[in-house]
Write a protein that holds these residues in place. Structure first.
Motif, mmCIF file in Angstrom:
data_model
loop_
_atom_site.group_PDB
_atom_site.id
_atom_site.type_symbol
_atom_site.label_atom_id
_atom_site.label_comp_id
_atom_site.label_asym_id
_atom_site.label_seq_id
_atom_site.Cartn_x
_atom_site.Cartn_y
_atom_site.Cartn_z
ATOM 1 N N ARG A 1 42.407 -23.609 79.322
ATOM 2 C CA ARG A 1 42.289 -23.391 80.756
ATOM 3 C C ARG A 1 40.860 -23.552 81.248
ATOM 4 O O ARG A 1 40.579 -23.320 82.405
ATOM 5 C CB ARG A 1 42.783 -21.993 81.107
ATOM 6 C CG ARG A 1 44.267 -21.774 80.826
ATOM 7 C CD ARG A 1 44.653 -20.346 81.129
ATOM 8 N NE ARG A 1 46.075 -20.137 81.035
ATOM 9 C CZ ARG A 1 46.670 -18.967 81.222
ATOM 10 N NH1 ARG A 1 45.940 -17.913 81.505
ATOM 11 N NH2 ARG A 1 47.966 -18.829 81.113
ATOM 12 N N SER A 2 39.956 -23.934 80.393
ATOM 13 C CA SER A 2 38.561 -24.029 80.779
ATOM 14 C C SER A 2 38.305 -25.313 81.557
ATOM 15 O O SER A 2 38.954 -26.343 81.335
ATOM 16 C CB SER A 2 37.665 -23.973 79.548
ATOM 17 O OG SER A 2 36.312 -24.145 79.899
ATOM 18 N N LEU A 3 37.359 -25.239 82.474
ATOM 19 C CA LEU A 3 36.967 -26.438 83.216
ATOM 20 C C LEU A 3 36.320 -27.457 82.291
ATOM 21 O O LEU A 3 36.426 -28.662 82.518
ATOM 22 C CB LEU A 3 35.992 -26.061 84.334
ATOM 23 C CG LEU A 3 36.605 -25.498 85.616
ATOM 24 C CD1 LEU A 3 35.503 -25.053 86.551
ATOM 25 C CD2 LEU A 3 37.491 -26.510 86.290
ATOM 26 N N LEU A 4 35.648 -26.999 81.273
ATOM 27 C CA LEU A 4 34.959 -27.884 80.329
ATOM 28 C C LEU A 4 35.635 -27.796 78.970
ATOM 29 O O LEU A 4 35.808 -26.702 78.433
ATOM 30 C CB LEU A 4 33.482 -27.492 80.208
ATOM 31 C CG LEU A 4 32.629 -27.615 81.468
ATOM 32 C CD1 LEU A 4 31.236 -27.063 81.208
ATOM 33 C CD2 LEU A 4 32.540 -29.055 81.935
ATOM 34 N N SER A 5 35.999 -28.936 78.423
ATOM 35 C CA SER A 5 36.530 -28.972 77.064
ATOM 36 C C SER A 5 35.384 -28.820 76.073
ATOM 37 O O SER A 5 34.200 -28.788 76.445
ATOM 38 C CB SER A 5 37.283 -30.280 76.831
ATOM 39 O OG SER A 5 36.393 -31.384 76.909
ATOM 40 N N GLN B 1 27.204 -20.197 80.045
ATOM 41 C CA GLN B 1 27.883 -19.734 78.831
ATOM 42 C C GLN B 1 28.162 -20.889 77.878
ATOM 43 O O GLN B 1 28.031 -20.749 76.656
ATOM 44 C CB GLN B 1 29.189 -19.033 79.207
ATOM 45 C CG GLN B 1 28.991 -17.708 79.923
ATOM 46 C CD GLN B 1 30.295 -17.091 80.363
ATOM 47 O OE1 GLN B 1 31.339 -17.740 80.349
ATOM 48 N NE2 GLN B 1 30.253 -15.832 80.769
ATOM 49 N N ALA B 2 28.552 -22.048 78.430
ATOM 50 C CA ALA B 2 28.832 -23.210 77.581
ATOM 51 C C ALA B 2 27.562 -23.677 76.861
ATOM 52 O O ALA B 2 27.583 -23.977 75.656
ATOM 53 C CB ALA B 2 29.421 -24.337 78.420
ATOM 54 N N ILE B 3 26.447 -23.743 77.581
ATOM 55 C CA ILE B 3 25.188 -24.191 76.970
ATOM 56 C C ILE B 3 24.711 -23.189 75.919
ATOM 57 O O ILE B 3 24.249 -23.573 74.836
ATOM 58 C CB ILE B 3 24.129 -24.398 78.061
ATOM 59 C CG1 ILE B 3 24.504 -25.595 78.951
ATOM 60 C CG2 ILE B 3 22.750 -24.612 77.456
ATOM 61 C CD1 ILE B 3 23.570 -25.825 80.105
ATOM 62 N N LYS B 4 24.838 -21.914 76.214
ATOM 63 C CA LYS B 4 24.388 -20.898 75.259
ATOM 64 C C LYS B 4 25.170 -20.972 73.953
ATOM 65 O O LYS B 4 24.588 -20.971 72.860
ATOM 66 C CB LYS B 4 24.543 -19.510 75.886
ATOM 67 C CG LYS B 4 24.143 -18.374 74.954
ATOM 68 C CD LYS B 4 24.349 -17.024 75.634
ATOM 69 C CE LYS B 4 23.981 -15.889 74.687
ATOM 70 N NZ LYS B 4 24.198 -14.552 75.326
#
Length: 701
Positions: free
Chosen positions: A479-483, A517-520
């Protein structure tokens, strides 16, 4: 004289038939009458035949001989009979009891039962401990006699009320009456509580064969890691008294809320109101249809443009959602209809909602929405200001109208959720350009494949921690915007120092929390795998438009761009070719970063504490910018103030950066010779770069 056996037998037969129907006094007098008729020995015979005490029979005889008046109806004994009541024997019993049940008003504020359930047994035990001999039934009688009863909590306190609360109620009522009088649709919207699908316990009871209840899970919070959910979003038509429920399977977001309204309009609204030009929506102040959410208004603007309706929204003040019509005219009946019935599938949820009927004429339709509505979508302030939204004169934050068409000077028409998703996909494809990632497509794919297993493991671990160690309500869908692959791409571009996070947020339409959060998480995996992303020597893009223009080879807006860092790399200013400058910057970036970390380690007095240097852009300019600024300062092409203006920082920030770079430049770099000309202003310097290199706006990373 001996009493005959026949008399004994008749006496026994009379007692067997008569005595069970008499009360205590009547039995005593009846036995006394028989004893007097029998004469001598009659008291003993009657007592043995009736199996009572001779004293009881004699007492009855005395009462007959005394000629006592009959007692009033309903009484068996004379007033005052029996032992004294507990409160009469112990006058301090009632005050002590009241002191226990009302410790804050009349009794001891430090009562032992202040924080304990005040059951009859607990009260009796505490009174006995204080020296008052009393039982639990007596305590119950005393409480009732003093005006007490068992009561639950009454939900009547509403906290602080907004000063415009009643005014808003009247305004909503006026808007509803005005729209209904004009034949325009008026709907009340809200989302119902998310339900888990499965054999889970449901409140309420249903008629079933005796001893055959439906077997369900003993804990409602445990349903396995792949449980499905149902998210009912309701639309209640106030005029037609009809309901329409869109049952989603994903998140309850603003996009889902407006999609539900859109589906209602396509399925029912446009048919019931074929001539409608306006639509009034009454909604709560919070939830997915909150007046604070930009995405809610952006999606409504897209729906207005699509349907041609002028949409007016009136929000109820905070804490007054129970006044919203949908709560007690639709949702309450749905809850009653599926009471005691496990929602074992989405089909059961939809059919149960659609079967809801009332004697007042309510009819409900329901449909399943399998669409994806991920969280984290961002609508910028500029995009919101471009929408055709007009705030009402009366409390414009709660009441506003959205026109179906934008003005001629608007940058672009409102985008729907599907259009945003398509634009996000195109932006991710543009970010994969090798000029931004610094690696070929095959290298980027190999990096994604290498990190994919660890990414999935980290994601499941994060879910486990957020759930507190329990396996509950998560679907297997992404459900995330980014895979995972998208997170790797965004992290690589960010670590390359091509642009800050804000540019990525604007370009992808994602809020900073999601990207951060994705970058971290991805950066931690890169560190674990000992993978280093080499940054560019100069950060060029501070706006999403400039980055998009560079990727698509369009000419950037030079009037709105900051002074191009590329213009500052012209050989006339640096004294070396761009290729030589690029090599020098790459050579100095690593020792410079090491020197800075060594100095910080010394200042901290030990190892780096967790959380320090967590981001890439720790200061206003990158490491490459600092080295370039130091070279220009050593060349003396302009003053420190002019140089600070060119790099968009203050004088002190630039001076500290130069002092940090100079030792590294002297130790590892070539000799820097002064420039032939010194420029007084930033405008003169940039004009000279255009004269020497008229194509300086073409950026090469």
């Amino acid at each position: 004289m001996r009493i005959p056996d026949d008399a004994r037998l008749q006496l026994a037969q009379r007692f067997e038939v008569l005595l069970p129907h008499l009360n205590e006094r009547q039995r005593r007098l009846a036995m006394a009458t028989e004893a007097r008729l029998l004469g001598h020995g009659g008291v003993r015979l009657v007592a043995r035949t009736a199996r009572v005490s001779e004293t009881t029979v004699r007492r009855g005889v005395f009462e007959l001989e005394d000629g006592a008046e009959p007692l009033s109806e309903g009484r068996v004994r004379h007033p005052g009979g029996g032992r004294m009541r507990a409160e009469a024997v112990d006058p301090s019993l009632v005050p002590a009891l009241l002191g226990l049940v009302e410790p804050d008003e009349r009794g001891d504020p430090m009562s032992p039962l202040r924080w304990t359930t005040k059951s009859l047994r607990h009260l009796a035990a505490e009174l006995s401990r204080q020296g008052h001999r009393v039982t639990a039934p007596t305590v119950g009688r005393l409480l009732k006699e003093n005006g007490f009863s068992l009561q639950g909590n009454a939900k009547t306190l509403e906290g602080d009320q907004h000063p415009d609360r009643d005014v808003q109620f009247h305004y909503i009522n006026e808007q509803v009456k005005e729209h209904q009088a004009a034949g325009e649709p008026v709907i009340s919207v809200d989302s119902k509580k998310k339900e888990q699908v499965g054999l889970l316990p449901m409140a309420g009871q249903e008629w079933r064969p005796k001893g055959d209840p439906i077997r369900v899970e003993d804990h409602s919070f445990f349903a396995g890691p792949q449980v499905e959910t149902a998210v009912p979003y309701g639309i209640y038509d106030m005029t037609a008294n009809t309901g329409w429920v869109n049952v989603g399977v994903d998140h309850d977001t603003s996009a889902f809320a407006v999609a539900s309204i859109r589906r209602w309009w396509q399925a029912r609204g446009s048919l019931d109101y074929p001539r409608a030009t306006r639509l009034l929506i009454t909604a709560d102040a919070g939830g997915s249809n909150s007046y604070r959410y930009r995405l809610w208004k952006a999606e409504l603007a897209a729906f207005a443009a699509e349907s041609g309706l002028t949409i007016t929204v009136c929000h109820f003040p905070a804490g007054t959602s129970k006044w919203n019509k949908i709560e007690h005219r639709l949702f309450s009946h749905i809850t009653m209809n599926w009471r005691g019935r496990p929602l074992t599938s989405h089909e059961v949820v939809v059919n149960t909602i659609a079967a809801t009927r009332t004697r007042a004429g309510l009819r409900v339709a329901a449909e399943l929405d399998t669409g994806s509505y991920p969280t984290g979508i961002q609508v910028s302030r500029e995009q919101l200001q471009a929408l055709p939204i007009t705030a009402h004169d009366r409390h414009g934050r709660w009441n506003y109208s959205i026109a179906p068409a934008v003005s001629d000077d608007a940058a672009q028409p409102p985008q729907s959720a599907d259009e945003r998703a398509a634009a996000r996909t195109r932006a991710l494809q543009l970010l994969a350009d090798p000029r931004l990632t610094g690696m070929a497509g095959s290298e980027l794919d190999a990096l994604r494949a290498r990190l994919a297993p660890d990414q999935e493991a980290r994601r499941e671990q994060r879910r486990y921690v957020l759930r507190g160690g329990r396996r509950v309500a998560t679907t297997g869908r992404n459900r995330s915007l980014l895979s995972n692959a998208d997170e790797v791409l965004v992290t690589v571009v960010y670590l390359r120092q091509v642009c800050p996070q804000k540019v990525l947020c604007d370009l992808l339409g994602i809020n900073p929390v999601t990207i951060g959060q994705a970058i971290k998480a991805t950066r931690q995996l890169l560190d674990e795998h000992k993978i280093t992303i080499t940054p560019t020597v100069v950060r060029y893009f501070t706006r999403a438009q400039d980055l998009h223009a560079f990727i698509t080879q369009a000419a950037p807006d030079q009037h709105r761009m900051e002074p191009s860092r590329h213009a500052l790399t012209t050989p006339a200013l640096t004294g070396m070719t761009r290729e030589a400058l690029h090599g020098l910057l790459e050579e100095l970036v690593v020792p410079y970063a090491a020197a800075i970390e060594k100095r910080r380690h010394r200042h901290r007095g030990g190892d780096r504490r967790p959380g320090t240097r967590g981001g890439v852009f720790r200061q206003k300019i990158t490491d490459g910018d600092r080295i370039l600024a130091t070279i220009l300062h050593r060349r003396r092409v302009c003053g420190l103030d002019t140089l600070a203006e060119l790099f968009g920082v203050c004088r002190s920030t630039l001076w500290n950066a130069i002092n940090d770079v100079l030792p590294v430049l002297d130790a590892h770099g070539p000799a820097i010779t002064p420039a032939e000309r010194r420029y007084a202003t930033a405008a003169d310097l940039l004009a000279s770069t255009h004269a020497h290199d008229p194509e300086d706006h073409h950026v090469v990373l």
